[in-house]
Write a protein that holds these residues in place. Structure first.
Motif, PDB file in Angstrom:
ATOM      1  N   GLU A 188      42.568  54.893  37.376  1.00  0.00           N
ATOM      2  CA  GLU A 188      43.667  53.949  37.230  1.00  0.00           C
ATOM      3  C   GLU A 188      45.008  54.677  37.180  1.00  0.00           C
ATOM      4  O   GLU A 188      45.155  55.659  36.472  1.00  0.00           O
ATOM      5  CB  GLU A 188      43.479  53.137  35.949  1.00  0.00           C
ATOM      6  N   ARG A 204      58.296  46.568  37.425  1.00  0.00           N
ATOM      7  CA  ARG A 204      57.600  46.440  38.705  1.00  0.00           C
ATOM      8  C   ARG A 204      58.226  45.344  39.542  1.00  0.00           C
ATOM      9  O   ARG A 204      58.508  44.249  39.048  1.00  0.00           O
ATOM     10  CB  ARG A 204      56.119  46.101  38.503  1.00  0.00           C
ATOM     11  N   SER A 222      48.206  52.858  37.015  1.00  0.00           N
ATOM     12  CA  SER A 222      49.242  52.087  36.346  1.00  0.00           C
ATOM     13  C   SER A 222      49.169  52.227  34.831  1.00  0.00           C
ATOM     14  O   SER A 222      48.083  52.299  34.244  1.00  0.00           O
ATOM     15  CB  SER A 222      49.112  50.609  36.718  1.00  0.00           C
ATOM     16  N   ASP A 238      50.328  50.398  43.255  1.00  0.00           N
ATOM     17  CA  ASP A 238      49.056  49.889  43.771  1.00  0.00           C
ATOM     18  C   ASP A 238      48.684  50.480  45.122  1.00  0.00           C
ATOM     19  O   ASP A 238      47.572  50.267  45.615  1.00  0.00           O
ATOM     20  CB  ASP A 238      49.102  48.365  43.869  1.00  0.00           C
ATOM     21  N   TYR A 294      43.971  40.831  47.150  1.00  0.00           N
ATOM     22  CA  TYR A 294      45.124  41.714  47.000  1.00  0.00           C
ATOM     23  C   TYR A 294      44.688  43.174  46.939  1.00  0.00           C
ATOM     24  O   TYR A 294      45.262  44.040  47.627  1.00  0.00           O
ATOM     25  CB  TYR A 294      45.921  41.352  45.754  1.00  0.00           C
ATOM     26  N   ARG A 295      43.677  43.462  46.149  1.00  0.00           N
ATOM     27  CA  ARG A 295      43.200  44.848  46.031  1.00  0.00           C
ATOM     28  C   ARG A 295      42.677  45.359  47.370  1.00  0.00           C
ATOM     29  O   ARG A 295      42.895  46.518  47.734  1.00  0.00           O
ATOM     30  CB  ARG A 295      42.123  44.926  44.956  1.00  0.00           C
ATOM     31  N   CYS A 321      45.592  46.386  49.523  1.00  0.00           N
ATOM     32  CA  CYS A 321      46.135  47.703  49.167  1.00  0.00           C
ATOM     33  C   CYS A 321      45.281  48.814  49.772  1.00  0.00           C
ATOM     34  O   CYS A 321      45.804  49.831  50.255  1.00  0.00           O
ATOM     35  CB  CYS A 321      46.208  47.855  47.652  1.00  0.00           C
ATOM     36  N   GLU A 376      56.991  51.129  38.539  1.00  0.00           N
ATOM     37  CA  GLU A 376      55.692  51.190  39.220  1.00  0.00           C
ATOM     38  C   GLU A 376      55.610  50.210  40.396  1.00  0.00           C
ATOM     39  O   GLU A 376      54.543  49.690  40.714  1.00  0.00           O
ATOM     40  CB  GLU A 376      54.569  50.867  38.238  1.00  0.00           C
ATOM     41  N   SER A 433      54.890  44.957  46.594  1.00  0.00           N
ATOM     42  CA  SER A 433      53.455  45.201  46.641  1.00  0.00           C
ATOM     43  C   SER A 433      52.660  43.962  47.019  1.00  0.00           C
ATOM     44  O   SER A 433      51.656  44.051  47.733  1.00  0.00           O
ATOM     45  CB  SER A 433      52.966  45.743  45.293  1.00  0.00           C
TER      46      SER A 433
END
Length: 603
Positions: free
Chosen positions: A432, A451, A434, A425, A505-506, A509, A421, A456
């Motif tokens: 979801e 991962r 993941s 992200d 971080y999100r 993405c 994976e 990422s």
């Protein structure tokens, strides 16, 4: 105009290459440094060259003689080369300096021929070639005032990295007028040598001159001209990449570096995959603040790293392993697992290269796309199934619900699923995506999740990856193949503080997903690329013209310093027309789009 070349030094840092020869005789891609320099001088119209020789001087003299092409050569011998520095070598040639305008250069340089011609054509009578300071450079730097006047020389001992953006590195090629040499430089050279001795550098004299109220030494700032200073074996390797004889050779050499592209600051890397929007500036600053502590301290052992990795993903530390990149974990898992592995091609080569060739069961889906049904059928042929989701290099992605259904099927048949994976992200499916969750690992002990955090989280230099499974016996056996200190202190600290930045971080993405779609549309609008849908931070493309992926990659590298991934020859790729392009920031993506558009118009 004459030239003076300083070539008396021993070049000890080049080891075996200068054991029996002087540094200027070092070959770079089949041509010695001195040949390259003299060729540039010859093209520039220089007809007289004075060479100051010392170490292994007989080799140079025998090799060049008294004439090289249209250049007559005279030699000055520094017989105490092992006790002096280059100020003495130049001092020995001072009588020649009084005779004519002079180009002064050192013999450990490699540069493109145009550089000499550009300097000779510059109207300023006295100039020093300089280049904006970059990370690979070492030695004396200068600061500039208005009109490119050299304001000061900054020696190593007072170099301030906080001011590096204002520094220019001396290239060690100078053009001096006869008047400057006769009235200023040579008198200062004599006085400085007498006062300070012979174990100094000639640039110290220039440093003194720049303290005068008025002086005429100006900077000739290099822009696109290539050059490199060769002091050690690594420099030789880099120079062979930069000065490859052909575009094909350069592409071969640079791809075989497998990264380390910070050594080539002009290179725009669309080959290796990273998140351009993370870490944030604040996170970088936090890591910089503790740089000294981290580099001077041992990292914790694997137990602590697993605690930190588990905290990041909400996984029990007994179910997770933190690795020095995903590659280390893939190798460790391969050493533990038994049975045949189903691999969907094209794929990330680390997996098939980690398992025994006779254990690989290949699947090449039509159109680079596959579904849960395809995977279910394929799983009948092997003991374990590998699913990279999103897939590399195609970007194909299977929804989480379909993978859970597949896991149910595999569980009843006692088959494992290795789920990579690394790019999950960047997936924009609803819900979801993941499966890296404790309850899923507990329910499916036949699931192994791997991962890469480097890709990422945008930290490939730190080298971090995780492997998780509910099969505790598998975790225990795999751990036995991993060193107890496999993660450095920077990686550990990143895991320690990342929780504070998860919101950022999100958001990064989300930004990448938005930029990916914009970039994809722009590439499609060029007209000669078929761009496949992607759920990752890269785009899989087919070239729809009569050129090959290799030809396009060579062109972009040679003319634009842009590196893309040529997929020709990769298993599962049917012909030589496929490439993979990383998604970078908007400015970089637009630059590549514009260069591709220009190239397409020229076809």
């Amino acid at each position: 105009m004459q030239a003076v070349i300083l070539a008396a030094g021993m070049g000890n840092r080049l080891g075996k290459y200068t054991k029996d020869n002087t540094k200027c005789m070092l070959p770079i891609n089949g041509r010695t440094l001195i040949e390259r320099a003299l060729d540039a001088l010859d093209i520039g119209g220089i007809r007289k060259c004075i060479m100051v020789v010392g170490y292994k001087k007989e080799n140079v003299i025998a090799f060049l003689g008294k004439k090289y092409k249209n250049i007559s050569i005279e030699y000055v011998s520094n017989d105490i080369y092992n006790k002096t520095n280059n100020i003495y070598s130049l001092y020995l040639a001072k009588d020649y300096l009084l005779q004519d305008d002079t180009l002064l250069l050192e013999s450990d340089l490699i540069f493109e021929e145009k550089l000499i011609s550009d300097m000779l054509q510059n109207p300023e009578p006295t100039i020093a070639a300089v280049a904006q300071y970059e990370s690979w450079m070492d030695g004396t730097v200068v600061k500039l005032a208005d009109d490119n006047i050299i304001a000061s020389f900054i020696p190593k001992k007072i170099f301030n990295y906080d001011e590096k953006e204002t520094y220019y590195k001396t290239v060690n090629i100078y053009k001096f007028s006869k008047e400057f040499l006769r009235n200023i430089y040579v008198p200062f050279l004599e006085a400085y040598s007498h006062a300070m001795g012979n174990n100094e550098y000639y640039e110290q004299v220039l440093r003194v001159i720049t303290t005068l109220d008025q002086h005429e030494l100006k900077a000739f700032i290099l822009t696109r001209q290539k050059w490199y200073e060769i002091d050690d074996i690594q420099d030789k390797n880099i120079a062979e990449v930069i000065f490859s004889d052909t575009a094909s050779e350069r592409l071969n050499r640079i791809t075989k570096c497998y990264g380390g592209y910070w050594r080539f600051p002009r290179l725009l890397d669309f080959c290796y995959l990273v998140n351009p929007y993370f870490p944030t500036k604040q996170m970088f600053n936090e890591m910089k603040a503790y740089f000294t502590d981290l580099i001077a301290s041992y990292p914790s052992g694997l137990n602590t790293q697993n605690l930190l990795g588990g905290k990041l993903f909400g996984i029990d530390d007994s179910a997770i392993l933190v690795g020095n990149g995903a590659a280390e974990l893939i190798r460790a898992a391969a050493a533990t697992l038994r049975g045949s592995l189903g691999v969907i091609y094209p794929t990330f080569n680390e997996y098939p290269e980690s398992f025994a060739e006779n254990k690989i069961v290949p699947l090449i889906p039509e159109g680079f796309s596959y579904s849960k049904k395809d995977l279910s059928i394929f799983a009948e042929k092997c003991d374990m199934l590998l699913l990279i989701n999103p897939d590399n290099p195609t970007g194909n992605c299977i929804p989480a619900g379909d993978i859970l259904d597949l896991l149910d099927e595999l569980k009843t048949k006692n088959k494992k699923l290795i789920l990579d994976e690394s790019f999950i992200d960047f997936c924009d499916f609803d819900g979801e995506s993941s499966l890296l969750k404790q309850d899923i690992l507990d329910k499916y002990p036949n699931l192994i999740v791997i991962r890469s955090l480097s890709k990422s989280f945008g930290v490939p230099g730190i080298r971090l990856g995780v492997l998780a499974s509910g099969d505790k016996e598998f975790i225990k056996k795999t751990r036995s193949h991993i060193p107890i200190w496999n993660i450095n202190s920077f990686g550990e600290y990143f895991l320690q503080i990342i929780g504070k930045y998860i919101k950022d971080y999100r958001f990064s993405c989300t930004e990448l997903i938005r930029e990916r779609e914009r970039f994809k549309k722009n590439l499609e609008n060029i007209g000669f690329l078929k761009v496949y849908p992607s759920q990752a931070n890269y785009l899989f493309c087919q070239i729809k013209s009569n050129i090959t992926a290799r030809e396009l990659a060579e062109h972009l590298l040679e003319h634009n310093d842009i590196l893309i991934k040529d997929l020709a020859g990769k298993k599962g790729i049917p012909d030589a027309s496929y490439i993979r392009i990383a998604v970078r920031g908007k400015e970089d993506n637009d630059k590549l789009t514009n260069k591709l558009m220009l190239f397409y118009k020229q076809l």
